[in-house]
Design a protein around this motif. Structure first.
Motif, PDB file in Angstrom:
ATOM      1  N   UNK A  75      65.679  17.516 -46.403  1.00 19.16           N
ATOM      2  CA  UNK A  75      66.267  16.421 -47.176  1.00 19.16           C
ATOM      3  C   UNK A  75      67.662  16.091 -46.645  1.00 19.16           C
ATOM      4  N   UNK A  76      68.444  17.120 -46.337  1.00 13.98           N
ATOM      5  CA  UNK A  76      69.787  16.884 -45.803  1.00 13.98           C
ATOM      6  C   UNK A  76      69.740  16.183 -44.451  1.00 13.98           C
ATOM      7  N   UNK A  77      68.816  16.571 -43.590  1.00 12.98           N
ATOM      8  CA  UNK A  77      68.683  15.918 -42.289  1.00 12.98           C
ATOM      9  C   UNK A  77      68.286  14.455 -42.470  1.00 12.98           C
ATOM     10  N   UNK A  78      67.430  14.175 -43.441  1.00  8.51           N
ATOM     11  CA  UNK A  78      67.017  12.793 -43.698  1.00  8.51           C
ATOM     12  C   UNK A  78      68.189  11.932 -44.147  1.00  8.51           C
ATOM     13  N   UNK A  79      69.190  12.533 -44.757  1.00  5.95           N
ATOM     14  CA  UNK A  79      70.356  11.767 -45.207  1.00  5.95           C
ATOM     15  C   UNK A  79      71.190  11.258 -44.045  1.00  5.95           C
ATOM     16  N   UNK A  80      71.064  11.890 -42.895  1.00  2.00           N
ATOM     17  CA  UNK A  80      71.859  11.492 -41.741  1.00  2.00           C
ATOM     18  C   UNK A  80      71.331  10.216 -41.097  1.00  2.00           C
ATOM     19  N   UNK A  81      70.074   9.867 -41.380  1.00  2.00           N
ATOM     20  CA  UNK A  81      69.490   8.662 -40.814  1.00  2.00           C
ATOM     21  C   UNK A  81      70.004   7.469 -41.597  1.00  2.00           C
ATOM     22  N   UNK A  82      70.773   6.657 -40.938  1.00  2.00           N
ATOM     23  CA  UNK A  82      71.362   5.496 -41.597  1.00  2.00           C
ATOM     24  C   UNK A  82      71.181   4.267 -40.730  1.00  2.00           C
ATOM     25  N   UNK A  83      71.325   3.130 -41.363  1.00  2.00           N
ATOM     26  CA  UNK A  83      71.290   1.889 -40.609  1.00  2.00           C
ATOM     27  C   UNK A  83      72.575   1.771 -39.805  1.00  2.00           C
ATOM     28  N   UNK A  84      72.495   1.107 -38.663  1.00  2.00           N
ATOM     29  CA  UNK A  84      73.706   0.900 -37.880  1.00  2.00           C
ATOM     30  C   UNK A  84      74.694   0.007 -38.628  1.00  2.00           C
TER      31      UNK A  84
END
Length: 190
Positions: A75-84
């Motif tokens: 879940x924490x790793x998924x939080x790092x995926x953000x839109x540019x």
């Protein structure tokens, strides 16, 4: 919050609830330990009995903790995926004559509409990121189950992107495309 970041509201709500629960448990523990709350005696046992639990119970608890830890890490790793990050582009050759500003969301909207009209595309979301010197497009396409992904990609490369580059007066434009498959299928001939 954009539609590309749908889980953000749920994530925030879960974080708030978990945070409030941890604060409540911590406050209860401290107030009980220092004798402010007399619901439990500080010297009383946490659970009845003093015997060790069966060995299998310790293994089950350990395995559960490891699985929970891995889920939290995922879940924490998924939080790092953000839109540019997007910017407002400024077109000015002579500042004394004025300047023209163009919001990146406004610039990318016709391209998104065009891609959505392609056969087999259920929905498309695009973000124009970067500055005018280093532009980049992040495109997320929801394709129908029976869509020809290579044909969609070819149309983007030959029709959509050249028009977008021409409209923005760009020589190059880096693009990342993510395909997701919708549960909807296209019209079928009987």
């Amino acid at each position: 919050m954009t539609s590309l970041n749908r889980p953000a509201g749920l994530n925030r709500a879960v974080l708030v609830l978990v945070g409030l629960a941890l604060i409540a448990v911590g406050a209860f523990t401290l107030l009980t330990h220092f004798g402010t709350l007399t619901v439990l005696k500080p010297e009383s046992a946490l659970v009845p009995g003093t015997g060790q639990p069966p060995t299998w119970a310790l293994y089950v608890i350990t395995a559960g903790a490891v699985v929970l830890g891995l889920l939290v890490l995922r879940w924490l790793v998924a939080q790092l995926t953000r839109k540019p990050k997007t910017y407002t582009w400024r077109f000015e050759t002579d500042p004394d004559l004025g300047r023209t500003e163009l919001a990146a969301s406004t610039a990318i909207e016709p391209f998104t509409t065009e891609v959505t009209s392609y056969h087999g595309v259920h929905a498309a979301h695009a973000t124009l990121a970067g500055t005018r010197d280093t532009p980049a497009v992040a495109l997320v396409i929801s394709a129908e189950q029976d869509a020809d992904v290579s044909e969609i990609r070819r149309r983007i490369d030959t029709d959509g992107l050249p028009r977008l580059r021409q409209a923005l007066d760009l020589d190059t434009l880096s693009v990342t495309i993510e395909f997701r498959f919708s549960t909807k299928t296209g019209a079928r001939a009987l």
